[in-house]
Design a protein around this motif. Sequence first.
Motif, PDB file in Angstrom:
ATOM      1  N   PHE A  81     -12.342   9.770 -41.813  1.00  0.00           N
ATOM      2  CA  PHE A  81     -13.685   9.258 -41.553  1.00  0.00           C
ATOM      3  C   PHE A  81     -13.787   8.865 -40.094  1.00  0.00           C
ATOM      4  CE2 PHE A  81     -11.033   5.799 -42.897  1.00  0.00           C
ATOM      5  CZ  PHE A  81     -11.399   4.711 -42.125  1.00  0.00           C
ATOM      6  N   ALA A  82     -15.016   8.782 -39.614  1.00  0.00           N
ATOM      7  CA  ALA A  82     -15.240   8.464 -38.204  1.00  0.00           C
ATOM      8  C   ALA A  82     -15.663   7.014 -38.000  1.00  0.00           C
ATOM      9  CB  ALA A  82     -16.299   9.388 -37.611  1.00  0.00           C
ATOM     10  N   ASP A  83     -16.602   6.531 -38.786  1.00  0.00           N
ATOM     11  CA  ASP A  83     -17.165   5.205 -38.543  1.00  0.00           C
ATOM     12  C   ASP A  83     -17.060   4.241 -39.716  1.00  0.00           C
ATOM     13  OD1 ASP A  83     -18.063   5.674 -35.889  1.00  0.00           O
ATOM     14  OD2 ASP A  83     -19.705   6.857 -36.692  1.00  0.00           O
ATOM     15  N   ARG A  84     -17.139   4.753 -40.948  1.00  0.00           N
ATOM     16  CA  ARG A  84     -17.237   3.848 -42.092  1.00  0.00           C
ATOM     17  C   ARG A  84     -16.722   4.533 -43.347  1.00  0.00           C
ATOM     18  NH1 ARG A  84     -20.486  -0.675 -43.361  1.00  0.00           N
ATOM     19  NH2 ARG A  84     -21.156  -0.711 -45.525  1.00  0.00           N
ATOM     20  N   LEU A  85     -15.990   3.778 -44.177  1.00  0.00           N
ATOM     21  CA  LEU A  85     -15.499   4.278 -45.452  1.00  0.00           C
ATOM     22  C   LEU A  85     -15.689   3.190 -46.493  1.00  0.00           C
ATOM     23  CD1 LEU A  85     -13.942   6.532 -47.025  1.00  0.00           C
ATOM     24  CD2 LEU A  85     -11.863   5.240 -46.498  1.00  0.00           C
ATOM     25  N   GLU A  86     -16.549   3.471 -47.494  1.00  0.00           N
ATOM     26  CA  GLU A  86     -16.783   2.535 -48.591  1.00  0.00           C
ATOM     27  C   GLU A  86     -15.799   2.836 -49.706  1.00  0.00           C
ATOM     28  OE1 GLU A  86     -19.331   4.554 -47.551  1.00  0.00           O
ATOM     29  OE2 GLU A  86     -20.618   3.205 -46.445  1.00  0.00           O
ATOM     30  N   VAL A  87     -15.199   1.783 -50.259  1.00  0.00           N
ATOM     31  CA  VAL A  87     -14.186   1.918 -51.300  1.00  0.00           C
ATOM     32  C   VAL A  87     -14.595   1.048 -52.485  1.00  0.00           C
ATOM     33  CG1 VAL A  87     -11.736   1.612 -51.861  1.00  0.00           C
ATOM     34  CG2 VAL A  87     -12.411   2.215 -49.521  1.00  0.00           C
ATOM     35  N   GLY A  88     -14.539   1.623 -53.688  1.00  0.00           N
ATOM     36  CA  GLY A  88     -14.855   0.843 -54.879  1.00  0.00           C
ATOM     37  C   GLY A  88     -14.797   1.686 -56.136  1.00  0.00           C
ATOM     38  N   ARG A  89     -15.104   1.056 -57.252  1.00  0.00           N
ATOM     39  CA  ARG A  89     -15.062   1.723 -58.557  1.00  0.00           C
ATOM     40  C   ARG A  89     -16.345   2.478 -58.874  1.00  0.00           C
ATOM     41  NH1 ARG A  89     -14.563  -2.624 -61.627  1.00  0.00           N
ATOM     42  NH2 ARG A  89     -16.703  -2.532 -62.332  1.00  0.00           N
ATOM     43  N   ALA A  90     -17.461   2.041 -58.326  1.00  0.00           N
ATOM     44  CA  ALA A  90     -18.769   2.609 -58.676  1.00  0.00           C
ATOM     45  C   ALA A  90     -19.029   3.933 -57.976  1.00  0.00           C
ATOM     46  CB  ALA A  90     -19.879   1.620 -58.315  1.00  0.00           C
ATOM     47  N   PRO A  91     -19.784   4.829 -58.619  1.00  0.00           N
ATOM     48  CA  PRO A  91     -20.225   6.045 -57.928  1.00  0.00           C
ATOM     49  C   PRO A  91     -21.040   5.653 -56.691  1.00  0.00           C
ATOM     50  CG  PRO A  91     -20.681   6.186 -60.276  1.00  0.00           C
ATOM     51  CD  PRO A  91     -20.243   4.768 -60.006  1.00  0.00           C
ATOM     52  N   GLY A  92     -20.969   6.479 -55.678  1.00  0.00           N
ATOM     53  CA  GLY A  92     -21.666   6.178 -54.423  1.00  0.00           C
ATOM     54  C   GLY A  92     -20.707   5.721 -53.346  1.00  0.00           C
ATOM     55  N   ASN A  93     -19.525   5.246 -53.725  1.00  0.00           N
ATOM     56  CA  ASN A  93     -18.485   4.941 -52.744  1.00  0.00           C
ATOM     57  C   ASN A  93     -17.839   6.256 -52.336  1.00  0.00           C
ATOM     58  OD1 ASN A  93     -18.261   1.913 -52.661  1.00  0.00           O
ATOM     59  ND2 ASN A  93     -18.008   2.250 -54.855  1.00  0.00           N
ATOM     60  N   ARG A  94     -17.579   6.431 -51.067  1.00  0.00           N
ATOM     61  CA  ARG A  94     -16.936   7.680 -50.638  1.00  0.00           C
ATOM     62  C   ARG A  94     -15.543   7.794 -51.234  1.00  0.00           C
ATOM     63  NH1 ARG A  94     -15.046  10.209 -45.624  1.00  0.00           N
ATOM     64  NH2 ARG A  94     -14.624  12.320 -46.327  1.00  0.00           N
ATOM     65  N   LEU A  95     -14.819   6.674 -51.313  1.00  0.00           N
ATOM     66  CA  LEU A  95     -13.508   6.642 -51.951  1.00  0.00           C
ATOM     67  C   LEU A  95     -13.650   5.825 -53.231  1.00  0.00           C
ATOM     68  CD1 LEU A  95     -10.542   7.478 -51.653  1.00  0.00           C
ATOM     69  CD2 LEU A  95     -10.151   5.344 -50.438  1.00  0.00           C
ATOM     70  N   CYS A 107     -14.284  -2.829 -50.978  1.00  0.00           N
ATOM     71  CA  CYS A 107     -14.089  -3.118 -49.554  1.00  0.00           C
ATOM     72  C   CYS A 107     -14.710  -2.010 -48.723  1.00  0.00           C
ATOM     73  CB  CYS A 107     -12.606  -3.288 -49.209  1.00  0.00           C
ATOM     74  SG  CYS A 107     -11.595  -1.821 -49.397  1.00  0.00           S
ATOM     75  N   VAL A 108     -14.801  -2.259 -47.439  1.00  0.00           N
ATOM     76  CA  VAL A 108     -15.311  -1.255 -46.507  1.00  0.00           C
ATOM     77  C   VAL A 108     -14.436  -1.296 -45.262  1.00  0.00           C
ATOM     78  CG1 VAL A 108     -17.033  -2.802 -45.471  1.00  0.00           C
ATOM     79  CG2 VAL A 108     -17.364  -0.345 -45.362  1.00  0.00           C
ATOM     80  N   ILE A 109     -14.124  -0.114 -44.750  1.00  0.00           N
ATOM     81  CA  ILE A 109     -13.414   0.001 -43.479  1.00  0.00           C
ATOM     82  C   ILE A 109     -14.413   0.562 -42.485  1.00  0.00           C
ATOM     83  CG2 ILE A 109     -11.517   1.090 -42.238  1.00  0.00           C
ATOM     84  CD1 ILE A 109     -10.096   1.379 -44.966  1.00  0.00           C
ATOM     85  N   GLN A 110     -14.600  -0.146 -41.367  1.00  0.00           N
ATOM     86  CA  GLN A 110     -15.598   0.309 -40.403  1.00  0.00           C
ATOM     87  C   GLN A 110     -15.092   0.138 -38.979  1.00  0.00           C
ATOM     88  OE1 GLN A 110     -19.049  -1.894 -41.468  1.00  0.00           O
ATOM     89  NE2 GLN A 110     -18.183  -3.864 -40.946  1.00  0.00           N
ATOM     90  N   ARG A 111     -15.653   0.955 -38.111  1.00  0.00           N
ATOM     91  CA  ARG A 111     -15.314   0.921 -36.691  1.00  0.00           C
ATOM     92  C   ARG A 111     -15.992  -0.282 -36.046  1.00  0.00           C
ATOM     93  NH1 ARG A 111     -13.906   4.590 -33.182  1.00  0.00           N
ATOM     94  NH2 ARG A 111     -14.361   6.357 -34.525  1.00  0.00           N
ATOM     95  N   ARG A 112     -15.237  -0.948 -35.191  1.00  0.00           N
ATOM     96  CA  ARG A 112     -15.764  -1.996 -34.313  1.00  0.00           C
ATOM     97  C   ARG A 112     -15.254  -1.680 -32.918  1.00  0.00           C
ATOM     98  NH1 ARG A 112     -16.127  -6.945 -37.452  1.00  0.00           N
ATOM     99  NH2 ARG A 112     -17.600  -6.401 -39.091  1.00  0.00           N
ATOM    100  N   ALA A 115     -11.649  -0.166 -32.454  1.00  0.00           N
ATOM    101  CA  ALA A 115     -10.763  -0.643 -33.511  1.00  0.00           C
ATOM    102  C   ALA A 115     -11.429  -0.427 -34.874  1.00  0.00           C
ATOM    103  CB  ALA A 115     -10.468  -2.124 -33.311  1.00  0.00           C
ATOM    104  N   PHE A 116     -10.628  -0.538 -35.924  1.00  0.00           N
ATOM    105  CA  PHE A 116     -11.133  -0.453 -37.285  1.00  0.00           C
ATOM    106  C   PHE A 116     -10.836  -1.764 -38.001  1.00  0.00           C
ATOM    107  CE2 PHE A 116     -10.845   3.931 -36.079  1.00  0.00           C
ATOM    108  CZ  PHE A 116     -11.965   4.492 -36.656  1.00  0.00           C
ATOM    109  N   VAL A 117     -11.812  -2.210 -38.793  1.00  0.00           N
ATOM    110  CA  VAL A 117     -11.729  -3.486 -39.495  1.00  0.00           C
ATOM    111  C   VAL A 117     -11.965  -3.247 -40.974  1.00  0.00           C
ATOM    112  CG1 VAL A 117     -12.832  -5.759 -39.720  1.00  0.00           C
ATOM    113  CG2 VAL A 117     -12.549  -4.734 -37.466  1.00  0.00           C
ATOM    114  N   LEU A 118     -11.157  -3.894 -41.826  1.00  0.00           N
ATOM    115  CA  LEU A 118     -11.358  -3.855 -43.270  1.00  0.00           C
ATOM    116  C   LEU A 118     -12.067  -5.142 -43.666  1.00  0.00           C
ATOM    117  CD1 LEU A 118      -9.080  -2.698 -46.051  1.00  0.00           C
ATOM    118  CD2 LEU A 118     -10.008  -4.988 -46.203  1.00  0.00           C
ATOM    119  N   LYS A 119     -13.147  -5.009 -44.409  1.00  0.00           N
ATOM    120  CA  LYS A 119     -13.888  -6.165 -44.901  1.00  0.00           C
ATOM    121  C   LYS A 119     -13.789  -6.165 -46.422  1.00  0.00           C
ATOM    122  CE  LYS A 119     -18.354  -8.469 -44.729  1.00  0.00           C
ATOM    123  NZ  LYS A 119     -19.709  -8.418 -44.177  1.00  0.00           N
ATOM    124  N   ASP A 120     -13.238  -7.236 -46.979  1.00  0.00           N
ATOM    125  CA  ASP A 120     -13.093  -7.357 -48.425  1.00  0.00           C
ATOM    126  C   ASP A 120     -14.410  -7.834 -49.026  1.00  0.00           C
ATOM    127  OD1 ASP A 120     -11.900  -7.444 -50.952  1.00  0.00           O
ATOM    128  OD2 ASP A 120     -11.318  -9.536 -50.695  1.00  0.00           O
TER     129      ASP A 120
END
Length: 157
Positions: A81-95, A107-112, A115-120
């Motif tokens: 991914f380049a800027d953002r990756l959504e992670v979760g159990r529900a459909p609609g999350n890329r992972l 959680c989401v991993i996003q560019r800042r 750098a990349f930051v994980l937000k729980d």
Amino acid sequence: MSPMTAVLSAGRLLFFALLCYFLYHLYRALLTAGSPGSGDPGTRQAMAAVRLVGAASDASVWVEETPSGERRLGQGDAVSFADRLEVGRAPGNRLRISDPYVSAQHCVIQRRGNAFVLKDLSTNGTSVDGRPVRGECRLRPGVLIEVGRARFRFEER
């Protein structure tokens, strides 16, 4: 040739050269606009990936590749991914992780900047290198991210 004709000819030649210069740079910008990481090294944006290290036998990991299709990840497979990756159990999350210990939007991993930051976002928690994330955590290449019973290695490319 009169001086006025010479000035007009030089002006036309200069205008044509500037037009060619502009069109050349426009062409290069359009070519590199769709490919992250291309162009001048000073403006290069890093790509990132998470690589599946392992998951519980009753948990499955899926990546959304198109609006209508998913692909199951196997151990060692990566999601770039380049800027953002959504992670979760529900459909609609890329992972998407099919695991009862994973929240719908976990959680989401996003560019800042560079750098990349994980937000729980979960109630179940996310760990980075075995430590629970409280709010946000800056990611370094090689760290181990645990989401439910799935483990991923973070990589920068």
